[in-house]
Design a protein around this motif. Structure first.
Motif, PDB file in Angstrom:
ATOM      1  N   VAL A 180     -69.322   9.101 -44.151  1.00 31.54           N
ATOM      2  CA  VAL A 180     -70.591   9.825 -44.167  1.00 31.54           C
ATOM      3  C   VAL A 180     -70.289  11.301 -43.959  1.00 31.54           C
ATOM      4  O   VAL A 180     -69.756  11.697 -42.917  1.00 31.54           O
ATOM      5  N   GLY A 181     -70.604  12.117 -44.936  1.00 35.19           N
ATOM      6  CA  GLY A 181     -70.283  13.537 -44.884  1.00 35.19           C
ATOM      7  C   GLY A 181     -69.633  13.955 -46.179  1.00 35.19           C
ATOM      8  O   GLY A 181     -69.063  13.125 -46.895  1.00 35.19           O
ATOM      9  N   GLY A 182     -69.704  15.262 -46.485  1.00 33.24           N
ATOM     10  CA  GLY A 182     -69.187  15.691 -47.777  1.00 33.24           C
ATOM     11  C   GLY A 182     -68.435  16.994 -47.764  1.00 33.24           C
ATOM     12  O   GLY A 182     -68.378  17.695 -48.779  1.00 33.24           O
ATOM     13  N   ARG A 183     -67.835  17.319 -46.641  1.00 32.21           N
ATOM     14  CA  ARG A 183     -67.051  18.552 -46.579  1.00 32.21           C
ATOM     15  C   ARG A 183     -65.554  18.221 -46.579  1.00 32.21           C
ATOM     16  O   ARG A 183     -65.147  17.133 -46.937  1.00 32.21           O
ATOM     17  N   GLN A 184     -64.730  19.178 -46.164  1.00 32.91           N
ATOM     18  CA  GLN A 184     -63.288  19.022 -46.312  1.00 32.91           C
ATOM     19  C   GLN A 184     -62.748  17.759 -45.647  1.00 32.91           C
ATOM     20  O   GLN A 184     -61.979  17.013 -46.251  1.00 32.91           O
ATOM     21  N   HIS A 205     -73.037  11.712 -49.167  1.00 30.97           N
ATOM     22  CA  HIS A 205     -73.513  12.970 -48.569  1.00 30.97           C
ATOM     23  C   HIS A 205     -74.782  13.448 -49.266  1.00 30.97           C
ATOM     24  O   HIS A 205     -75.053  13.105 -50.419  1.00 30.97           O
ATOM     25  N   ARG A 206     -75.529  14.261 -48.553  1.00 27.23           N
ATOM     26  CA  ARG A 206     -76.863  14.662 -48.985  1.00 27.23           C
ATOM     27  C   ARG A 206     -76.869  15.791 -50.010  1.00 27.23           C
ATOM     28  O   ARG A 206     -77.895  16.063 -50.621  1.00 27.23           O
ATOM     29  N   HIS A 207     -75.759  16.459 -50.181  1.00 23.87           N
ATOM     30  CA  HIS A 207     -75.703  17.621 -51.068  1.00 23.87           C
ATOM     31  C   HIS A 207     -74.943  17.271 -52.349  1.00 23.87           C
ATOM     32  O   HIS A 207     -74.307  16.214 -52.434  1.00 23.87           O
ATOM     33  N   PRO A 208     -74.972  18.141 -53.358  1.00 27.90           N
ATOM     34  CA  PRO A 208     -74.184  17.887 -54.571  1.00 27.90           C
ATOM     35  C   PRO A 208     -72.688  17.863 -54.264  1.00 27.90           C
ATOM     36  O   PRO A 208     -72.250  18.267 -53.176  1.00 27.90           O
ATOM     37  N   PRO A 274     -73.205  11.581 -54.239  1.00 31.49           N
ATOM     38  CA  PRO A 274     -73.809  12.866 -53.867  1.00 31.49           C
ATOM     39  C   PRO A 274     -75.328  12.799 -53.856  1.00 31.49           C
ATOM     40  O   PRO A 274     -75.942  11.856 -54.370  1.00 31.49           O
ATOM     41  N   ASP A 275     -75.938  13.795 -53.258  1.00 32.95           N
ATOM     42  CA  ASP A 275     -77.404  13.896 -53.191  1.00 32.95           C
ATOM     43  C   ASP A 275     -78.031  12.609 -52.658  1.00 32.95           C
ATOM     44  O   ASP A 275     -79.107  12.183 -53.100  1.00 32.95           O
ATOM     45  N   THR A 276     -77.373  11.991 -51.710  1.00 32.71           N
ATOM     46  CA  THR A 276     -77.789  10.679 -51.206  1.00 32.71           C
ATOM     47  C   THR A 276     -77.682  10.669 -49.686  1.00 32.71           C
ATOM     48  O   THR A 276     -76.774  11.268 -49.114  1.00 32.71           O
ATOM     49  N   ASP A 277     -78.594   9.943 -49.069  1.00 34.99           N
ATOM     50  CA  ASP A 277     -78.582   9.841 -47.613  1.00 34.99           C
ATOM     51  C   ASP A 277     -78.631   8.372 -47.220  1.00 34.99           C
ATOM     52  O   ASP A 277     -79.068   7.518 -48.006  1.00 34.99           O
ATOM     53  N   VAL A 278     -78.175   8.081 -46.016  1.00 28.32           N
ATOM     54  CA  VAL A 278     -78.307   6.728 -45.472  1.00 28.32           C
ATOM     55  C   VAL A 278     -79.684   6.609 -44.835  1.00 28.32           C
ATOM     56  O   VAL A 278     -80.045   7.425 -43.978  1.00 28.32           O
ATOM     57  N   VAL A 279     -80.448   5.624 -45.259  1.00 27.91           N
ATOM     58  CA  VAL A 279     -81.776   5.434 -44.676  1.00 27.91           C
ATOM     59  C   VAL A 279     -81.814   4.274 -43.691  1.00 27.91           C
ATOM     60  O   VAL A 279     -82.701   4.197 -42.838  1.00 27.91           O
ATOM     61  N   ARG A 280     -80.843   3.377 -43.803  1.00 33.84           N
ATOM     62  CA  ARG A 280     -80.822   2.244 -42.876  1.00 33.84           C
ATOM     63  C   ARG A 280     -79.410   1.674 -42.807  1.00 33.84           C
ATOM     64  O   ARG A 280     -78.700   1.616 -43.800  1.00 33.84           O
ATOM     65  N   VAL A 290     -70.709  -3.702 -41.901  1.00 36.98           N
ATOM     66  CA  VAL A 290     -71.893  -2.856 -41.791  1.00 36.98           C
ATOM     67  C   VAL A 290     -72.551  -2.808 -43.162  1.00 36.98           C
ATOM     68  O   VAL A 290     -71.888  -2.585 -44.181  1.00 36.98           O
ATOM     69  N   HIS A 291     -73.857  -3.032 -43.176  1.00 43.79           N
ATOM     70  CA  HIS A 291     -74.628  -2.974 -44.416  1.00 43.79           C
ATOM     71  C   HIS A 291     -75.490  -1.712 -44.378  1.00 43.79           C
ATOM     72  O   HIS A 291     -76.207  -1.471 -43.403  1.00 43.79           O
ATOM     73  N   VAL A 292     -75.413  -0.944 -45.453  1.00 42.34           N
ATOM     74  CA  VAL A 292     -76.084   0.357 -45.504  1.00 42.34           C
ATOM     75  C   VAL A 292     -76.986   0.421 -46.730  1.00 42.34           C
ATOM     76  O   VAL A 292     -76.566   0.040 -47.827  1.00 42.34           O
ATOM     77  N   THR A 293     -78.196   0.903 -46.527  1.00 38.04           N
ATOM     78  CA  THR A 293     -79.107   1.175 -47.633  1.00 38.04           C
ATOM     79  C   THR A 293     -79.194   2.683 -47.825  1.00 38.04           C
ATOM     80  O   THR A 293     -79.414   3.431 -46.866  1.00 38.04           O
ATOM     81  N   LEU A 294     -79.026   3.113 -49.077  1.00 36.05           N
ATOM     82  CA  LEU A 294     -79.051   4.537 -49.386  1.00 36.05           C
ATOM     83  C   LEU A 294     -80.432   4.968 -49.859  1.00 36.05           C
ATOM     84  O   LEU A 294     -81.273   4.145 -50.215  1.00 36.05           O
TER      85      LEU A 294
END
Length: 385
Positions: A180-184, A205-208, A274-280, A290-294
């Motif tokens: 989870v995350g989109g930097r270096q 990650h939430r950004h492009p 990209p441009d995606t977040d974890v909602v649950r 671990v089960h994740v919904t985007l």
């Protein structure tokens, strides 16, 4: 061990900022003692194989003598030969710097610091005590790990780790990993996982997708020079000027990643969301997955979740400052510092990442360590003149 030692300056932390300050104190003839694990964060929270984003001009010596370039020359190496710089090389440089500067160091941890009438007394983990007139604390960023709100509720503790705590990858061979995350750190940890035979790696990650291109950090030089030449330079800037500098640092350090990364991201192993977040998020019935919904309604399953979600200031997380916390003024989680790095507790100074609010975002980078040491020691030298 039960003993009490005395020193004029106690430096808590044996990373770049602590070593830089202690070395300059010695150069100024000021008695200083460091307590900490030598380059501890670099050994314990930065994985072998990691490549640094800095150049060979980033070093620890405020006198400009025992630099990284000087160490390379002693080893018969040139800067071009070592770029990008392996973390192992900078660890070696830090230890060489401590030896050649003859920085007094007591390995171990400070558990608590109390203030008395004539100074401070530190309680050490090994049972010893240290008395000092002045304390310079350089808390590592490990204290300030940041996790998203859903992490604790949705991810079993044994299936969650911050990126700074994942430094061995062999145990994840063949496993599914969600980053989870989109930097270096997110992309570099994905590369290292793929190279250590992870079964599959998802990066969410939430950004492009960031840019992957070379970054020159030369613009830091002007900021560091201004910090040295103009007392209180950062705090004297107009808000718009500070915002522009913060954006420039953000663009270089976070919005742009190293160009050598894409070639290491095996597309058969690594998938980017990209441009995606974890909602649950929720643990499986046995807690083994671990089960994740985007936010795009896709679902992912992972054996391990790695939070490459950075760091957030919160001085209350530094355990050895607990006894002084009520006396230390804070703002936005950072300590309130004067123009010499002194807190509202006379004689207690904080440097490194903890000083970024009052001195600028570049205080979170090794590049600023010699400048911070210079300002601190000039002040202390004047204090005792």
């Amino acid at each position: 061990m039960d003993e009490t030692l005395s020193t004029r300056v106690l430096v808590v932390g044996a990373g770049p900022f602590g070593l830089s300050a202690a070395a300059l104190a010695r150069d100024y003839g000021i008695d200083a003692q460091v307590v900490g694990r030598p380059m501890g964060f670099w050994h314990e929270h930065m994985p072998d194989g990691m490549l640094l984003r800095s150049g060979v001009d980033w070093h620890l010596d405020a006198t400009g003598v025992h630099t990284l370039q000087a160490y390379l020359e002693e080893q018969g190496l040139t800067g071009d030969e070592v770029l990008p710089i392996p973390v192992e090389l900078f660890r070696e440089y830090g230890e060489w710097f401590r030896r050649v500067k003859q920085v007094p160091l007591r390995p171990g941890l400070v558990q608590n610091i109390a203030r008395g009438e004539t100074g401070f007394e530190a309680e050490l983990a090994d049972g010893g005590r240290m008395r000092a007139e002045v304390v310079i604390a350089a808390p590592g960023v490990r204290y300030f790990r940041q996790l998203p709100p859903w992490a604790a509720a949705g991810v079993p503790a044994r299936r969650a780790t911050h990126s700074c705590d994942l430094v061995r990858f062999d145990d994840l061979a063949g496993r599914r990993v969600l980053i989870v995350g989109g930097r270096q750190s997110a992309y570099e940890w994905a590369a290292l996982l793929a190279e250590h035979d992870a079964g599959h790696v998802d990066i969410v990650h939430r950004h492009p997708v960031p840019r992957f291109e070379p970054v020159s950090w030369a613009f830091f030089d002007d900021y560091v020079d201004s910090t040295l030449q103009v007392t209180g330079w950062w705090r004297r800037l107009a808000a718009t000027e500070r915002e522009a500098i913060e954006m420039r640092c953000w663009q270089a350090g976070r919005a742009t990643l190293e160009p050598w990364l894409p070639a290491r991201l095996d597309p058969a192993v690594v998938q980017v969301w990209p441009d995606t977040d974890v909602v649950r998020a929720s643990g499986g019935a046995t807690g083994d997955t671990v089960h994740v919904t985007l936010s795009n309604s896709d679902t992912l399953t992972a054996d391990q979740v790695v939070f490459a979600t950075g760091y957030a200031p919160d001085l209350a997380r530094v355990p050895y400052l607990a006894g002084l916390l009520e006396q230390i003024a804070t703002r936005n989680g950072f300590p309130v510092l004067d123009e010499n790095f002194q807190t509202t507790v006379p004689g207690l100074y904080l440097t490194g990442f903890a000083a970024a609010q009052d001195f600028g975002p570049f205080l979170g980078f090794v590049k600023a360590a010699p400048a911070a040491a210079t300002i601190l020691l000039r002040h202390l030298q004047g204090r005792w003149a």
